[in-house]
Design an enzyme around this catalytic site. Structure first.
Site, PDB file in Angstrom:
ATOM      1  N   TYR A   1     -11.534  13.064   0.102  1.00  0.00           N
ATOM      2  CA  TYR A   1     -12.397  11.932   0.477  1.00  0.00           C
ATOM      3  C   TYR A   1     -12.276  11.655   1.980  1.00  0.00           C
ATOM      4  O   TYR A   1     -11.210  11.797   2.576  1.00  0.00           O
ATOM      5  CB  TYR A   1     -12.068  10.675  -0.328  1.00  0.00           C
ATOM      6  CG  TYR A   1     -10.671  10.130  -0.150  1.00  0.00           C
ATOM      7  CD1 TYR A   1     -10.384   9.168   0.824  1.00  0.00           C
ATOM      8  CD2 TYR A   1      -9.623  10.546  -0.975  1.00  0.00           C
ATOM      9  CE1 TYR A   1      -9.111   8.651   0.968  1.00  0.00           C
ATOM     10  CE2 TYR A   1      -8.352  10.032  -0.839  1.00  0.00           C
ATOM     11  CZ  TYR A   1      -8.099   9.085   0.139  1.00  0.00           C
ATOM     12  OH  TYR A   1      -6.826   8.581   0.289  1.00  0.00           O
TER      13      TYR A   1
ATOM     14  N   GLY B   1       0.615   4.927   4.775  1.00  0.00           N
ATOM     15  CA  GLY B   1      -0.752   5.019   4.274  1.00  0.00           C
ATOM     16  C   GLY B   1      -1.106   4.049   3.162  1.00  0.00           C
ATOM     17  O   GLY B   1      -2.229   4.095   2.646  1.00  0.00           O
TER      18      GLY B   1
ATOM     19  N   HIS C   1      -6.005  -3.389  -1.318  1.00  0.00           N
ATOM     20  CA  HIS C   1      -7.412  -3.519  -0.937  1.00  0.00           C
ATOM     21  C   HIS C   1      -8.323  -3.538  -2.160  1.00  0.00           C
ATOM     22  O   HIS C   1      -7.926  -3.161  -3.285  1.00  0.00           O
ATOM     23  CB  HIS C   1      -7.835  -2.407   0.030  1.00  0.00           C
ATOM     24  CG  HIS C   1      -7.803  -1.025  -0.555  1.00  0.00           C
ATOM     25  ND1 HIS C   1      -8.802  -0.529  -1.377  1.00  0.00           N
ATOM     26  CD2 HIS C   1      -6.904  -0.013  -0.419  1.00  0.00           C
ATOM     27  CE1 HIS C   1      -8.526   0.716  -1.717  1.00  0.00           C
ATOM     28  NE2 HIS C   1      -7.361   1.052  -1.156  1.00  0.00           N
TER      29      HIS C   1
ATOM     30  N   CYS D   1      -2.436   3.403  -2.868  1.00  0.00           N
ATOM     31  CA  CYS D   1      -2.749   2.015  -2.544  1.00  0.00           C
ATOM     32  C   CYS D   1      -2.735   1.153  -3.805  1.00  0.00           C
ATOM     33  O   CYS D   1      -2.810   1.656  -4.927  1.00  0.00           O
ATOM     34  CB  CYS D   1      -4.121   1.910  -1.884  1.00  0.00           C
ATOM     35  SG  CYS D   1      -4.188   2.647  -0.234  1.00  0.00           S
TER      36      CYS D   1
ATOM     37  N   ASN E   1      -4.984  -1.139  -5.736  1.00  0.00           N
ATOM     38  CA  ASN E   1      -6.416  -1.449  -5.870  1.00  0.00           C
ATOM     39  C   ASN E   1      -6.601  -2.759  -6.623  1.00  0.00           C
ATOM     40  O   ASN E   1      -6.001  -2.967  -7.685  1.00  0.00           O
ATOM     41  CB  ASN E   1      -7.136  -0.343  -6.634  1.00  0.00           C
ATOM     42  CG  ASN E   1      -7.256   0.958  -5.862  1.00  0.00           C
ATOM     43  OD1 ASN E   1      -7.784   1.936  -6.393  1.00  0.00           O
ATOM     44  ND2 ASN E   1      -6.787   0.997  -4.625  1.00  0.00           N
TER      45      ASN E   1
END
Length: 377
Positions: free
Chosen positions: A288, A303, A307, A325, A327
């Protein structure tokens, strides 16, 4: 160092040719009683720039003191009430030559003078230092103090000795060198909410090693905000927000993929480093690029972010499918984003992998004993 005064000698003798009435050697005049001295001494080399210049007189009073820089500008300073000591009040510059012109009157009425020059230390290199957090910031209870240098510091002990932390509440903490260009201070435990913190890095004039000196002192004054801590136990698929130890909010989440340690949301205590209303995510290795997400709080330089990810809505609260991350649904991400402060702790548990201590924000990844071992003093 004591300087020999410049003596204003006076002629003595009778009008008949300079011999005394008894026919012996001419009578020598008494030397002036006043003695002028200065620090740095006349002809001094590599004088420190942080010590004040002083001119003193014994057995007399100062009548005039001028210390001028190479441009002819007089150094600011003042006499003591007795007019026996003049002390500068202005910082000296690196690699400059200063000129003395001082006069005094002795207790015997005889004048004396002092003249000459001295040179200040000339650095091999002058570097800049910066302090974080900045003035008037309000930060979370996990926020470290960070001093960063634009070049390597070889004398860490000298640099660290010039750093001072004052707190409005009693706080145990210490400095640790995270690299040869960065030294951080953190409390042993999270900061008490509401603490006012003042930091002074009195680095100007300090030899940081190999003739490297700091360009200037730097200071900051900031405040610790409310106590807010995020806790994520990755198998639970829930991100909980605590205020003062009590649960304040709970949001369903999807974390890094459990089966791949390279994609886990790693274990460790991190902090909110930045708040970005929108961020662009790229990772060609995992297929991505140029992916735009909202309400992003960076929690590491490895990293990881907290979010919004509406594209992953079907897994949020149910399965861990991200690339590391945390999510959240958009409304929850916005609510958390609005509540967060830079420096808020984020405690992550339950993963197969732990956060590597390679980031410049590794403060809470180290236990207290390890942190103390990184001090230069």
């Amino acid at each position: 160092m004591v300087l020999s005064p410049i003596v204003l000698a006076a002629c003595s003798g009778d009008e008949g040719g300079g011999t005394n009435p008894g026919g012996g050697q001419p009578q020598q005049p008494e030397p002036p009683k006043a003695v002028l001295t200065a620090e740095p001494a006349v002809d001094a080399k590599d004088a420190p720039v942080v010590k004040p210049v002083t001119v003193k007189v014994t057995e007399g009073t100062l009548t005039e003191v001028k210390v001028t820089n190479p441009e002819g500008k007089e150094l600011e300073g003042a006499l003591n009430p007795e007019k026996t000591v003049w002390t500068s009040s202005e910082q000296l510059g690196y690699g400059k030559s200063y000129t003395y012109a001082a006069k005094a009157s002795g207790s015997d009425g005889k004048p004396v003078e002092l003249a000459g020059k001295f040179d200040t230390v000339k650095p091999a290199k002058v570097i800049r230092a910066t302090l974080n957090p900045g003035d008037d910031a309000e930060v979370g209870v996990g926020m470290p103090i960070s001093v960063k240098f634009e070049a390597a510091v070889s004398d860490r002990k000298a640099a660290q000795a010039a750093l001072e932390v004052k707190t409005s509440k009693e706080v145990e903490g210490g400095w640790a060198w995270l690299s040869d260009r960065q030294v951080n201070w953190r409390p042993k435990e999270y900061w008490p909410a509401g603490t006012v913190v003042e930091v002074a890095a009195k680095l100007y004039g300090v030899d940081l090693g190999k003739g490297v000196y700091a360009k200037a002192d730097v200071t900051t004054k900031f405040k610790i905000g409310r106590n807010q801590v995020v806790k994520v136990n990755t198998p639970d698929h829930v991100m909980k927000v605590y205020r003062d130890g009590s649960e304040h909010a709970s949001y369903p989440c999807s974390n890094g993929k459990d089966a791949d340690p390279n994609l886990n949301t790693p274990n460790g205590t991190l902090i909110v480093m930045t708040k970005e209303p929108t961020s662009i995510f790229d990772n060609a290795r995992y297929g991505y690029t140029n992916v735009k997400k909202k309400w992003c709080c960076r929690i590491s330089n490895h990293g990881e972010f907290i979010h919004e990810n509406e594209e992953n809505r079907g897994n949020i609260g149910k399965a861990n499918t991200s690339h590391g991350c945390v999510n959240l649904l958009e409304a929850d991400a916005k609510a958390y984003f609005d509540s967060a402060l830079i420096g808020d702790p984020v405690e992550i548990t339950g993963s197969q992998a732990s956060m590597p201590t390679t980031s410049d924000v590794m403060d809470w990844l180290l236990d207290w004993k390890t942190w103390q071992s990184k001090s230069a003093i």
